[in-house]
Design an enzyme around this catalytic site. Structure first.
Site, PDB file in Angstrom:
ATOM      1  N   HIS A 223       0.823  -1.221   0.000  1.00  0.00           N
ATOM      2  CA  HIS A 223       0.000   0.000   0.000  1.00  0.00           C
ATOM      3  C   HIS A 223       0.853   1.264   0.000  1.00  0.00           C
ATOM      4  CE1 HIS A 223       0.246   0.943   4.390  1.00  0.00           C
ATOM      5  NE2 HIS A 223       0.242  -0.353   4.574  1.00  0.00           N
TER       6      HIS A 223
ATOM      7  N   ASP B 161       6.206   0.429   6.599  1.00  0.00           N
ATOM      8  CA  ASP B 161       4.758   0.283   6.444  1.00  0.00           C
ATOM      9  C   ASP B 161       4.207   1.426   5.601  1.00  0.00           C
ATOM     10  OD1 ASP B 161       2.132  -0.503   6.753  1.00  0.00           O
ATOM     11  OD2 ASP B 161       1.972   0.133   8.846  1.00  0.00           O
TER      12      ASP B 161
ATOM     13  N   GLU C 209      -4.817   1.690   2.621  1.00  0.00           N
ATOM     14  CA  GLU C 209      -4.894   0.509   3.479  1.00  0.00           C
ATOM     15  C   GLU C 209      -5.091   0.902   4.931  1.00  0.00           C
ATOM     16  OE1 GLU C 209      -3.489  -2.806   6.064  1.00  0.00           O
ATOM     17  OE2 GLU C 209      -2.758  -0.757   5.961  1.00  0.00           O
ATOM     18  N   GLU C 210      -4.400   1.979   5.351  1.00  0.00           N
ATOM     19  CA  GLU C 210      -4.331   2.276   6.782  1.00  0.00           C
ATOM     20  C   GLU C 210      -5.665   2.650   7.415  1.00  0.00           C
ATOM     21  OE1 GLU C 210      -2.074   1.397   8.556  1.00  0.00           O
ATOM     22  OE2 GLU C 210      -0.149   1.549   7.554  1.00  0.00           O
TER      23      GLU C 210
ATOM     24  N   ASP D 265       3.196  -6.506   3.266  1.00  0.00           N
ATOM     25  CA  ASP D 265       2.825  -5.427   4.185  1.00  0.00           C
ATOM     26  C   ASP D 265       3.197  -5.795   5.623  1.00  0.00           C
ATOM     27  OD1 ASP D 265       1.801  -3.126   5.279  1.00  0.00           O
ATOM     28  OD2 ASP D 265      -0.303  -3.727   5.109  1.00  0.00           O
TER      29      ASP D 265
ATOM     30  N   HIS E 141       3.826   2.566  12.622  1.00  0.00           N
ATOM     31  CA  HIS E 141       2.915   3.700  12.844  1.00  0.00           C
ATOM     32  C   HIS E 141       3.511   4.794  13.734  1.00  0.00           C
ATOM     33  CE1 HIS E 141      -0.883   1.036  11.969  1.00  0.00           C
ATOM     34  NE2 HIS E 141       0.010   0.990  10.997  1.00  0.00           N
TER      35      HIS E 141
END
Lengths: 459, 459
Positions: free
Chosen positions: B280, B292, B326-327, B354, B425
Site C-alpha cells: 500500500h 509500512d 490501506e491504513e 505489508d 505507525h
C-alpha cells in the site's frame, strides 16, 4: 499493516504449535523462551558492557574492566563457581587517529582509514607516494616488483553483494585484509590500503586482524571506508599517478596477563562432563563490540541465569565462558582447551555465539554424523522457534575450535547474517544497533540447545 | 568473529545448494537473486519515496505526489501498461501537534501522545479530568458507568513481550486501540488514551486506525508512548486522582478522489490471467512509512523490474499494484476487487507485502489445500533462500483480501517480525531503519514466488 493481521496470527499459531507442544522438553523450552523474553537481563547487561566499559581490545585497561565486571556479574547471579583463567595476550594500540588523503587535480581529498590490528605504524611524517589498485593476489603477481616496488597497494575487491550469506562474501574477500601486507611486501610495496569488509557503502573503516611474514618487510596496513575506496578508485581511473598519503601511530607492546572469565553450574548427575557456552569478551577498539561479541558473552551468561531462574538442575556441568583475545590471537580459546587437556576435563559439548545478536536461524554442527542426527531429531522443537537452519559440516567458532581435539561436539549459534557486516569491526558496532528481542531470542535459542543436550544426551 | 568463519561457509554452502541447483527453475531463481542483490533499485526507490515524498496519508497532497511519482517510476521502466484506478478515500488530518500532561505532587509531567487516525478533536481548551487505568474490556464493564462516567479511560495492556511472533502480541492487544473509544463511550467516558502498540519502551507514540459507533458519543482517542504509559501507570498507583490533560486538533474532511497505481507486464500465453503483487502506497502521517508500507510497494515494483531486466516472458500477466488507503479504510483494495468483478478480470494469484522490509522467512497461503501442496512442492527452492516458513491457513493481507471472493489464491509475504513493531505507525518508521539487504531479499523472495507460480501454475 493493521488489524487484518489477526487473520495471519491463526496461521502462525498453526505453524508453531504442533504435537510437540505436550512433550515435556517442549514445555521446558517454552518456559526458557518466556523467561528470557519476559525477564531476561541480557539486553541490560549488554548495555552495561557497551556503555560503562566500552571498547575492550586485548591488553587494554577496558579489557581488564570487562574481566572484573563479568566476574562480579556472574557472582551476583549465584552461579556455583565463578573464576578467572590466566592467559597471556597480545597488546596492540592504535595511538592517535590516523590521517589520510589523496591529491588529484590540485585538490586534497581526505579519506577515512583505520590501521589494521597488529599493523606497524608509518613514520611520523607518514607515507606519500603513488598507489596502485588491485583486486586479487594473482593480479599483484602479474604486475610484479617492477610495477609495485616503492608504491602503496590498494586492495579493492568488494565483498560480493550478490552472495546470499554475508559470511560467504566475507570469506571470499577477507584474504586481502589478512594476507595483503605479506603479499604486497613480496613485491616491494611500502604500504597497504584495504577496502573495508562490508557490503554497505559508508564512511566507516572496518578494522580487523592481519598478518606479517617475519622474513619480509612489515609494511603499514589500513582499512579504508567503502565510500572512500570508491572515490579513490574513481580518481585513479582519471589520474593513475595521483599521490596517496597516510600516517598511523599504532604500536605493539609486550604481551599482557589477562583472563578468560568462567562461570559454572555444577551438574547433578555427571558433574565431570562439561557443556560450555561462550563468546569472546575482547572487542576491537573502534566501537563498543556490541554485536562482536558483547552479544555472545552476555547471551552465554543469560543461558546460565535462565537455567538457574527456572530451577533447572542440569545433569552435566554447564559453563559460561567469556574468552579473551579472539580478535587478534585466539589466545583465550587456545588456553581453555590446553588447560582442559592438562587437567583431564571432559568436554562433552561446546556452543559458541560470535555472529552477532541478530534473529536466530539455527546452529552449525561440527561433530560426528551420529551427533548431527541426534540434534536433527529435535527439529520439531527447534522449528517452533524459527531455528530451521541446523546442519553438520564446517566449523562452529574459533574459541571453541581447539576443543575439537578433545572429541568435544561443537556447535555454532547462527543468527541471520544480513546486517552483521554493516557493523563488524567498525565504529557502528554499538549497543543502539542491537535489537532487544533479537538479542534475547539468541540467548533463548542457545539455552534451548544446552538444555536439550543436557537432558537427552548426544547419543 | 574473524576469518575462522571460512570454515562455516562450507557448511552454509552445503545447506543451501542441493540437487535442485541444476533444476531450470532453480537457475532462474538464482538469477533473480543476483539481479536484485547486485543491480536492484528497490532501496534507492524507497529512499526517494521516503525522503522526497515522505508521509502520505490518504487524501493528503503527499499521497497524490506518491501516486504521480510511482506512475512515472513504472513508466520509466517500460512496463507494458501503467495506469491509475480511481478510488474515493477518507481524508483525516492531525492538525497541530497534540499536547498532553498529567499533574501529580504539584508537578506537571508532559507526555507524548498522538491522536489515533479518525479520532475527533478535543475542544480547543482540551480535556482535563481524572483518568482510570484498565487492561481489558471486561474490567471496564466491571467498573461500569458509575466509576467511568466523565473520566478518561487509559487502556494500558501491553503487547506481551513473551509472545514469540510479534504479530500475535499485536493481535492480542490492538482491540484497545481499534475498539477502545467505543467501549469506553458505552460507560460515559469522555476520552481515551491507549498504550502504544509496541514491545519497545520508548518515547514515541504509535498511531493507528480506530472506530466509532455512530450510536454512541465520539470521544477523542490518542496513543501514548510506552515510556509515558509506564510513568502514568506508576503515578496513578500513588495518586489515583491525578488529573490528565490532553488537547488534539485533528479533523475529518470530505472524501477525496485518489488512485491505486498499477503497472503490468502482459502475459505471453495467458494474458487474461493476472498475478498481482502489491503493497500500500498510503502511510500514517507521523513518519515516512518506510517499513509500512513503502517497502512493500517498492518491492512490488522491483518484482516487475527484475522480470523485465532478466528478459523473462511471463505466461500470465503480472501486475504491481500500489494500493491506496490501506491504513484507514482499505478503499483501494476494495476498489481493486470490485473493478475486477465488474470487468470480469481473472485473478489467478495475488501476493501482498505489508509486514516490513525485513529478512524474509516465508509466505502464508490463503488458498485451497491443493494450492498449498503445490507451493510446498517447491520448498527445495525456497529452502535455498531461507524461505522456510511456508504454510496454509489464515489470511494473506488486507488489500488483496477482497480478491478471495473471486477465487484468487492469496499469499502474504512474511519477513522476520521481531523489529517491525519498534517502528510501526510511529515517528521511527523511516528509511534509516530499513536495511538494504533485507529489503532486497524480500523483493527477490516475492519475485521468486511470482516466477514459480507463473511458470508452473497452481495445479
Amino acid at each position: 499493516m493493521k488489524k487484518k493481521s489477526l487473520l495471519f496470527l491463526v496461521a502462525v499459531a498453526m505453524f508453531t504449535t504442533g504435537s510437540y507442544a505436550s512433550n515435556p522438553d517442549s514445555m521446558v523450552v517454552s518456559k526458557i523462551y518466556e523467561e528470557v523474553l519476559g525477564n531476561g537481563k541480557v539486553y541490560e547487561n549488554l548495555h552495561y558492557l557497551c556503555k560503562n566499559i566500552g571498547p575492550r581490545l586485548s591488553g587494554s585497561a577496558n579489557a581488564q574492566n570487562a574481566v572484573e565486571w563479568t566476574r562480579s556479574l556472574m557472582e551476583s547471579y549465584g552461579f556455583d563457581r565463578v573464576y578467572l583463567q590466566e592467559v597471556m595476550v597480545p597488546h596492540w594500540e592504535r595511538g592517535a587517529k590516523e590521517k589520510a588523503w589523496f591529491a588529484t587535480g590540485g585538490k586534497k581529498i581526505n579519506v577515512e582509514i583505520a590501521a589494521l590490528g597488529g599493523s606497524v605504524a608509518t613514520s611520523e611524517k607518514g607515507i606519500e607516494t603513488t598507489i596502485i589498485e588491485v583486486f586479487n593476489f594473482d593480479q599483484l603477481k602479474e604486475l610484479g616488483e617492477e610495477k609495485i616496488k616503492g608504491k602503496i597497494v590498494f586492495f579493492n575487491r568488494p565483498m560480493n553483494p550478490k552472495t546470499l550469506h554475508t559470511f560467504n562474501a566475507y570469506g571470499a574477500a577477507v584474504n586481502q585484509r589478512v594476507q595483503g601486507a605479506i603479499e604486497a611486501a613480496k613485491y616491494g610495496a611500502i604500504g597497504v590500503i584495504v577496502r573495508s569488509m562490508t557490503t554497505k557503502i559508508d564512511e566507516f573503516p572496518h578494522t580487523g586482524t592481519m598478518r606479517y611474514d617475519e622474513k619480509l618487510t612489515k609494511i603499514p596496513a589500513a582499512a579504508i571506508s567503502t565510500k572512500d575506496a570508491n572515490s579513490l578508485s574513481a580518481a585513479l581511473k582519471t589520474d593513475p599517478s595521483l599521490k596517496f598519503f597516510y600516517q598511523m601511530n599504532c604500536k605493539t607492546l609486550p604481551d599482557v596477563l589477562s583472563y578468560n572469565v568462567i562461570g559454572e553450574i555444577k551438574g547433578s548427575e555427571q558433574p565431570e562432563k562439561i557443556i560450555t557456552v561462550g563468546g569472546h569478551l575482547d572487542s576491537w577498539d573502534l566501537a563498543e563490540g556490541a554485536h562482536d561479541d558483547g552479544a555472545g558473552t552476555m547471551q552465554s551468561v543469560e543461558v546460565l541465569r535462565t537455567i538457574k531462574a527456572l530451577g533447572i538442575k542440569p545433569k552435566h556441568t554447564v559453563r559460561a565462558v567469556m574468552f579473551m583475545n579472539e580478535e587478534n590471537g585466539t589466545k583465550g580459546g587456545l588456553k581453555y582447551a590446553e588447560n582442559a587437556k592438562v587437567t583431564n576435563e571432559q568436554h562433552y559439548a561446546a556452543i559458541e555465539s560470535d555472529s552477532g545478536g541478530l534473529t536466530p536461524r539455527g546452529f552449525s554442527i561440527d561433530a560426528s554424523t551420529e551427533v548431527v542426527n541426534r540434534i536433527m531429531s529435535w527439529s520439531p522443537i527447534f522449528d517452533e522457534y524459527g531455528l530451521k537452519e541446523i546442519g553438520g559440516g564446517g566449523g562452529a567458532g574459533s574459541d571453541i575450535g581447539p576443543l575439537k581435539s578433545l572429541g568435544t561436539a561443537l556447535f555454532g549459534f547462527r543468527p541471520d547474517s544480513q546486517r552483521y557486516f554493516d557493523y563488524h569491526h567498525a565504529k557502528t558496532d554499538v549497543f543502539e544497533n542491537v535489537n532487544e528481542r533479537e538479542l534475547k531470542l539468541g540467548a533463548a535459542a542457545m539455552a534451548t540447545l544446552v538444555y536439550l543436550i543436557d537432558q537427552n544426551g548426544l547419543n
